[in-house]
Scaffold this active site. Structure first.
Site, short mmCIF file in Angstrom:
data_model
loop_
_atom_site.label_atom_id
_atom_site.label_comp_id
_atom_site.label_asym_id
_atom_site.label_seq_id
_atom_site.Cartn_x
_atom_site.Cartn_y
_atom_site.Cartn_z
N LYS A 9 -5.50 0.70 2.86
CA LYS A 9 -5.82 1.81 1.95
C LYS A 9 -6.48 2.99 2.68
O LYS A 9 -6.93 2.85 3.83
CB LYS A 9 -6.74 1.27 0.85
CG LYS A 9 -6.07 0.25 -0.08
CD LYS A 9 -7.02 -0.14 -1.21
CE LYS A 9 -6.37 -1.09 -2.21
NZ LYS A 9 -7.29 -1.43 -3.33
N TYR A 49 0.28 1.48 -9.65
CA TYR A 49 -0.82 0.77 -10.32
C TYR A 49 -0.70 0.84 -11.85
O TYR A 49 -1.72 0.68 -12.54
CB TYR A 49 -2.16 1.35 -9.86
CG TYR A 49 -2.63 0.81 -8.52
CD1 TYR A 49 -2.98 -0.52 -8.37
CD2 TYR A 49 -2.74 1.64 -7.41
CE1 TYR A 49 -3.43 -1.02 -7.15
CE2 TYR A 49 -3.18 1.15 -6.19
CZ TYR A 49 -3.53 -0.18 -6.06
OH TYR A 49 -3.97 -0.68 -4.85
N PHE A 57 -11.20 2.04 -14.48
CA PHE A 57 -11.21 2.53 -13.10
C PHE A 57 -9.87 3.16 -12.67
O PHE A 57 -9.73 3.61 -11.54
CB PHE A 57 -11.57 1.40 -12.13
CG PHE A 57 -10.67 0.19 -12.20
CD1 PHE A 57 -9.46 0.15 -11.53
CD2 PHE A 57 -11.04 -0.93 -12.94
CE1 PHE A 57 -8.62 -0.95 -11.60
CE2 PHE A 57 -10.21 -2.05 -13.01
CZ PHE A 57 -8.99 -2.06 -12.34
N ARG A 85 -3.82 -13.26 -0.05
CA ARG A 85 -4.96 -13.10 -0.97
C ARG A 85 -6.20 -13.80 -0.39
O ARG A 85 -7.32 -13.27 -0.48
CB ARG A 85 -4.64 -13.66 -2.37
CG ARG A 85 -3.57 -12.92 -3.15
CD ARG A 85 -3.89 -11.49 -3.47
NE ARG A 85 -5.10 -11.32 -4.23
CZ ARG A 85 -5.40 -10.21 -4.93
NH1 ARG A 85 -4.56 -9.18 -4.97
NH2 ARG A 85 -6.52 -10.11 -5.57
N THR A 91 -11.99 -8.88 -4.54
CA THR A 91 -11.86 -7.43 -4.74
C THR A 91 -13.12 -6.68 -4.28
O THR A 91 -13.04 -5.64 -3.63
CB THR A 91 -11.61 -7.14 -6.24
OG1 THR A 91 -10.49 -7.92 -6.67
CG2 THR A 91 -11.32 -5.67 -6.47
N ARG A 102 -11.71 -7.83 3.58
CA ARG A 102 -12.59 -6.98 2.77
C ARG A 102 -14.06 -7.16 3.15
O ARG A 102 -14.82 -6.18 3.17
CB ARG A 102 -12.34 -7.24 1.29
CG ARG A 102 -11.05 -6.54 0.81
CD ARG A 102 -10.64 -6.99 -0.54
NE ARG A 102 -9.60 -6.13 -1.13
CZ ARG A 102 -8.91 -6.46 -2.21
NH1 ARG A 102 -9.13 -7.61 -2.83
NH2 ARG A 102 -8.00 -5.63 -2.69
N ASN A 112 -11.74 -0.57 -1.02
CA ASN A 112 -11.81 -1.93 -0.47
C ASN A 112 -10.74 -2.27 0.56
O ASN A 112 -10.32 -3.41 0.68
CB ASN A 112 -11.84 -2.96 -1.63
CG ASN A 112 -10.61 -2.87 -2.51
OD1 ASN A 112 -9.73 -2.06 -2.27
ND2 ASN A 112 -10.55 -3.73 -3.51
N HIS A 115 -4.78 -3.70 -0.08
CA HIS A 115 -4.13 -4.25 -1.27
C HIS A 115 -3.28 -5.42 -0.85
O HIS A 115 -2.71 -5.42 0.23
CB HIS A 115 -3.23 -3.17 -1.90
CG HIS A 115 -2.28 -3.73 -2.94
ND1 HIS A 115 -2.65 -3.88 -4.26
CD2 HIS A 115 -1.01 -4.21 -2.82
CE1 HIS A 115 -1.63 -4.43 -4.92
NE2 HIS A 115 -0.63 -4.63 -4.08
N GLU A 126 6.76 -4.73 -5.52
CA GLU A 126 5.96 -3.82 -4.68
C GLU A 126 6.65 -3.55 -3.34
O GLU A 126 6.55 -2.44 -2.80
CB GLU A 126 4.56 -4.40 -4.48
CG GLU A 126 3.77 -4.42 -5.79
CD GLU A 126 2.40 -5.05 -5.68
OE1 GLU A 126 1.68 -5.08 -6.68
OE2 GLU A 126 2.05 -5.54 -4.58
N1 UDP Z 1 -10.81 -1.53 -8.70
C1 UDP Z 1 -11.92 -0.75 -8.94
N2 UDP Z 1 -12.89 -1.21 -9.79
C2 UDP Z 1 -12.79 -2.43 -10.41
C3 UDP Z 1 -11.66 -3.22 -10.17
C4 UDP Z 1 -10.68 -2.74 -9.30
O1 UDP Z 1 -12.04 0.35 -8.40
O2 UDP Z 1 -13.70 -2.81 -11.16
C5 UDP Z 1 -9.77 -1.04 -7.79
C6 UDP Z 1 -9.84 -1.70 -6.41
O3 UDP Z 1 -9.43 -0.76 -5.42
C7 UDP Z 1 -8.82 -2.82 -6.56
C8 UDP Z 1 -7.74 -2.14 -7.41
O4 UDP Z 1 -8.48 -1.34 -8.33
O5 UDP Z 1 -8.35 -3.29 -5.30
C9 UDP Z 1 -6.83 -3.08 -8.18
O6 UDP Z 1 -7.63 -3.97 -8.94
P1 UDP Z 1 -7.30 -5.52 -8.97
O7 UDP Z 1 -8.13 -6.12 -10.06
O8 UDP Z 1 -5.82 -5.73 -9.03
O9 UDP Z 1 -7.90 -6.06 -7.58
P2 UDP Z 1 -7.16 -6.61 -6.27
O10 UDP Z 1 -5.91 -7.32 -6.71
O11 UDP Z 1 -6.89 -5.41 -5.39
O12 UDP Z 1 -8.16 -7.54 -5.62
MG MG Z 2 -4.35 -6.65 -7.89
#
Ligand code: UDP
Ligand code: MG
Length: 144
Positions: A9, A49, A57, A85, A91, A102, A112, A115, A126
């Site tokens: 990112k 997204y 968010f 993952r 996250t 992360r 973070n 992705h 994707e």
């Molecule tokens: N995100 C955020 N605030 C939150 C949750 C998610 O800014 O409370 C952002 C963060 O960059 C995250 C992305 O939105 O990676 C997608 O969220 P997701 O829950 O899918 O998390 P991920 O799969 O990336 O762990």
């Molecule tokens: Mg996600």
């Protein structure tokens, strides 16, 4: 072997951490099948997204993902979606396990660093968002 999508990112590309993150993934057993540098437009980030459209968010996420270049890549590994993952961690970097991408490189829950697709179906979608069939190494190799 299976396949997943990672995106380094804009926080990580902007702070010069992309190479370290790529090295970390390669050392963790992932093989790069395709990779490019892209600067997403607003509508591209909104589409990528779209599943988060209703989340509070979403606006901030789209703004962040368009704030600088990203590096999407297709990674192969045994059970690639789950393995990636695990390798990237939670996250929120404060909740991510020691040694995860992360935990090591992310700034915050929003910024973070990386992705990763969360299912095989989403990985397919994707990967198709960023790469055409001819850009995927194994397909290209088959044509040579
Ligand atoms: N995100 C955020 N605030 C939150 C949750 C998610 O800014 O409370 C952002 C963060 O960059 C995250 C992305 O939105 O990676 C997608 O969220 P997701 O829950 O899918 O998390 P991920 O799969 O990336 O762990
Ligand atoms: Mg996600």
């Amino acid at each position: 072997m299976s396949r997943t999508l990672a995106i380094i990112k804009p926080d990580a590309t902007g702070s010069g951490k992309a190479g370290k993150i790529l090295a970390h993934l390669e050392a963790g057993g992932f093989t790069v099948q395709a990779l490019k540098l892209v600067w997403l437009t607003g509508s591209q980030a909104e589409e990528f997204y779209a599943v988060h459209r209703e989340r509070p968010f979403y606006g901030e996420l789209v703004e962040f993902m368009t704030s600088g270049p990203c590096i999407p890549m297709v990674l192969d590994a045994e059970d690639a979606v789950v393995a990636l993952r695990v390798a990237i961690g939670a996250t929120d970097p404060a909740e991510a396990d020691e040694g995860t991408v992360r935990r090591l490189y992310a700034e915050s829950k929003g910024r973070n660093a990386i992705h990763a697709s969360d299912s095989d179906d989403n990985a397919r979608r994707e990967i198709g968002f960023f790469f055409s069939e001819s850009e995927l190494l194994s397909v290209g190799a088959g044509l040579r």
